[in-house]
Design a protein around this motif. Structure first.
Motif, PDB file in Angstrom:
ATOM      1  N   THR A   1       0.812  -1.223   0.000  1.00 26.85           N
ATOM      2  CA  THR A   1       0.000   0.000   0.000  1.00 26.85           C
ATOM      3  C   THR A   1       0.847   1.277   0.000  1.00 26.85           C
ATOM      4  N   LEU A   2       2.174   1.126   0.111  1.00 26.16           N
ATOM      5  CA  LEU A   2       3.025   2.314   0.197  1.00 26.16           C
ATOM      6  C   LEU A   2       2.949   3.168  -1.065  1.00 26.16           C
ATOM      7  N   TRP A   3       2.912   2.495  -2.242  1.00 29.05           N
ATOM      8  CA  TRP A   3       2.854   3.282  -3.469  1.00 29.05           C
ATOM      9  C   TRP A   3       1.515   3.984  -3.610  1.00 29.05           C
ATOM     10  N   MET A   4       0.433   3.335  -3.138  1.00 33.23           N
ATOM     11  CA  MET A   4      -0.881   3.989  -3.171  1.00 33.23           C
ATOM     12  C   MET A   4      -0.903   5.186  -2.243  1.00 33.23           C
ATOM     13  N   PHE A   5      -0.224   5.052  -1.101  1.00 31.54           N
ATOM     14  CA  PHE A   5      -0.091   6.175  -0.180  1.00 31.54           C
ATOM     15  C   PHE A   5       0.600   7.343  -0.893  1.00 31.54           C
ATOM     16  N   GLY A   6       1.738   7.066  -1.538  1.00 29.77           N
ATOM     17  CA  GLY A   6       2.466   8.122  -2.237  1.00 29.77           C
ATOM     18  C   GLY A   6       1.674   8.721  -3.373  1.00 29.77           C
ATOM     19  N   LEU A   7       1.021   7.865  -4.171  1.00 31.63           N
ATOM     20  CA  LEU A   7       0.218   8.344  -5.293  1.00 31.63           C
ATOM     21  C   LEU A   7      -0.923   9.230  -4.811  1.00 31.63           C
ATOM     22  N   ALA A   8      -1.612   8.790  -3.760  1.00 32.30           N
ATOM     23  CA  ALA A   8      -2.737   9.572  -3.237  1.00 32.30           C
ATOM     24  C   ALA A   8      -2.274  10.920  -2.697  1.00 32.30           C
ATOM     25  N   VAL A   9      -1.149  10.925  -1.990  1.00 37.12           N
ATOM     26  CA  VAL A   9      -0.621  12.186  -1.441  1.00 37.12           C
ATOM     27  C   VAL A   9      -0.303  13.164  -2.568  1.00 37.12           C
TER      28      VAL A   9
ATOM     29  N   THR B   1      -1.822  17.892  -6.043  1.00 41.34           N
ATOM     30  CA  THR B   1      -2.076  18.475  -7.363  1.00 41.34           C
ATOM     31  C   THR B   1      -3.494  19.011  -7.456  1.00 41.34           C
ATOM     32  N   ARG B   2      -4.445  18.173  -7.044  1.00 39.50           N
ATOM     33  CA  ARG B   2      -5.856  18.565  -7.121  1.00 39.50           C
ATOM     34  C   ARG B   2      -6.143  19.768  -6.223  1.00 39.50           C
ATOM     35  N   GLU B   3      -5.554  19.796  -5.040  1.00 41.77           N
ATOM     36  CA  GLU B   3      -5.790  20.898  -4.113  1.00 41.77           C
ATOM     37  C   GLU B   3      -5.240  22.213  -4.669  1.00 41.77           C
TER      38      GLU B   3
ATOM     39  N   ILE C   1       1.791  20.347 -11.874  1.00 40.68           N
ATOM     40  CA  ILE C   1       2.226  19.394 -12.893  1.00 40.68           C
ATOM     41  C   ILE C   1       3.405  18.565 -12.381  1.00 40.68           C
ATOM     42  N   LEU C   2       4.337  19.199 -11.683  1.00 38.24           N
ATOM     43  CA  LEU C   2       5.486  18.477 -11.138  1.00 38.24           C
ATOM     44  C   LEU C   2       5.044  17.391 -10.166  1.00 38.24           C
ATOM     45  N   PHE C   3       4.143  17.733  -9.256  1.00 35.01           N
ATOM     46  CA  PHE C   3       3.644  16.751  -8.294  1.00 35.01           C
ATOM     47  C   PHE C   3       2.957  15.592  -9.021  1.00 35.01           C
ATOM     48  N   LEU C   4       2.156  15.914 -10.045  1.00 37.35           N
ATOM     49  CA  LEU C   4       1.432  14.858 -10.741  1.00 37.35           C
ATOM     50  C   LEU C   4       2.373  13.961 -11.534  1.00 37.35           C
ATOM     51  N   LEU C   5       3.387  14.531 -12.163  1.00 37.14           N
ATOM     52  CA  LEU C   5       4.339  13.708 -12.915  1.00 37.14           C
ATOM     53  C   LEU C   5       5.093  12.750 -11.995  1.00 37.14           C
ATOM     54  N   ILE C   6       5.426  13.206 -10.797  1.00 40.73           N
ATOM     55  CA  ILE C   6       6.063  12.314  -9.820  1.00 40.73           C
ATOM     56  C   ILE C   6       5.103  11.193  -9.439  1.00 40.73           C
ATOM     57  N   ALA C   7       3.829  11.545  -9.250  1.00 40.54           N
ATOM     58  CA  ALA C   7       2.814  10.542  -8.898  1.00 40.54           C
ATOM     59  C   ALA C   7       2.680   9.503 -10.002  1.00 40.54           C
ATOM     60  N   ILE C   8       2.679   9.956 -11.254  1.00 36.86           N
ATOM     61  CA  ILE C   8       2.556   9.030 -12.385  1.00 36.86           C
ATOM     62  C   ILE C   8       3.760   8.095 -12.445  1.00 36.86           C
TER      63      ILE C   8
ATOM     64  N   ASN D   1     -11.295  15.664 -12.926  1.00 36.82           N
ATOM     65  CA  ASN D   1     -10.612  14.604 -13.678  1.00 36.82           C
ATOM     66  C   ASN D   1      -9.527  13.942 -12.834  1.00 36.82           C
ATOM     67  N   ILE D   2      -8.799  14.742 -12.066  1.00 40.76           N
ATOM     68  CA  ILE D   2      -7.744  14.175 -11.219  1.00 40.76           C
ATOM     69  C   ILE D   2      -8.348  13.268 -10.149  1.00 40.76           C
ATOM     70  N   LYS D   3      -9.459  13.685  -9.589  1.00 44.48           N
ATOM     71  CA  LYS D   3     -10.151  12.852  -8.598  1.00 44.48           C
ATOM     72  C   LYS D   3     -10.629  11.548  -9.236  1.00 44.48           C
ATOM     73  N   GLN D   4     -11.150  11.639 -10.468  1.00 45.22           N
ATOM     74  CA  GLN D   4     -11.598  10.437 -11.177  1.00 45.22           C
ATOM     75  C   GLN D   4     -10.415   9.505 -11.443  1.00 45.22           C
ATOM     76  N   GLY D   5      -9.289  10.081 -11.831  1.00 41.78           N
ATOM     77  CA  GLY D   5      -8.102   9.278 -12.084  1.00 41.78           C
ATOM     78  C   GLY D   5      -7.631   8.544 -10.849  1.00 41.78           C
ATOM     79  N   MET D   6      -7.711   9.200  -9.698  1.00 38.76           N
ATOM     80  CA  MET D   6      -7.326   8.551  -8.449  1.00 38.76           C
ATOM     81  C   MET D   6      -8.232   7.357  -8.165  1.00 38.76           C
ATOM     82  N   GLY D   7      -9.510   7.507  -8.460  1.00 37.94           N
ATOM     83  CA  GLY D   7     -10.449   6.406  -8.260  1.00 37.94           C
ATOM     84  C   GLY D   7     -10.145   5.234  -9.177  1.00 37.94           C
TER      85      GLY D   7
END
Length: 208
Positions: A89-97, A102-104, A135-142, A189-195
């Motif tokens: 679950t660690l990667w999901m934790f990082g991705l969600a953070v 980004t969304r906020e 964008i930087l935060f999202l690219l790291i998440a991806i 869209n970002i919220k949908q992507g997280m889902g």
């Protein structure tokens, strides 16, 4: 106006007491019902972050965004700790953070006109620079999302790859919309992507 507090069905003070009672009860259950105390620690930190957010961090820009991100990601970390196996679950934790931050930021851009009493990131460094940070935060998440590929093999790996690619594409489309100044659709869209990312992980885990 139809919600309990605005409609007068319950007072703000009563609602506050009720919320505190629920939070306290939840912490006591975690403390005494589970031998593993890490879920209790995570829940306690979450409550402290929530309290800090409501009492000042909400108006401090990127600090508030990071706080919301940590609280969102903590759900996955809590789940992993509850079963004594946080690794998957660690990667999901990082991705969600990261995705939540980004969304906020995009939400703060959307609300810039009405946030004159808050030191949000867009108010401090401008919309263009805030978008670069988002964008930087999202690219790291991806990038992080693809590191979970090693956890799956065979069909599960293919399902995860397809699902997470769809999720990332949806979140990138959110960035596109935000760059077109459609901030509401962008953060949605970002919220949908997280889902979608969460469903991809669940589906792949079920096939493993």
């Amino acid at each position: 106006p139809e919600r309990p507090i605005p409609s007068g069905s319950i007072s703000a003070d009563t609602a506050s007491v009720y919320a505190q009672a629920l939070l306290g009860s939840g912490l006591l259950i975690l403390l005494f019902a589970l031998e593993n105390k890490m879920p209790f620690v995570i829940a306690l930190i979450g409550i402290l972050l929530l309290t800090a957010y409501e009492n000042g961090l909400k108006a401090t820009g990127i600090s508030g965004n990071i706080t919301v991100g940590l609280m969102s990601g903590a759900v996955f970390l809590f789940a992993g700790m509850a079963v004594n196996d946080p690794g998957p679950t660690l990667w999901m934790f990082g991705l969600a953070v990261l995705a939540t931050i980004t969304r906020e930021i995009i939400k703060d851009i959307q609300d810039l006109e009405g946030d004159r009493d808050r030191r949000t990131l867009p108010a401090s460094i401008g919309i263009e620079n805030s978008m670069k940070v988002a964008i930087l935060f999202l690219l790291i998440a991806i990038g992080l999302s693809y590191t979970a590929m090693d956890q799956f093999t065979g069909m599960a790996s293919n399902v995860y790859l397809g699902g997470i690619t769809l999720a990332n594409g949806t979140m990138l489309f959110g960035i596109y919309n935000a760059n077109q100044e459609d901030y509401f659709e962008g953060q949605k869209n970002i919220k949908q992507g997280m889902g979608i990312a969460m469903l991809a992980f669940i589906a792949a885990a079920g096939l493993s």
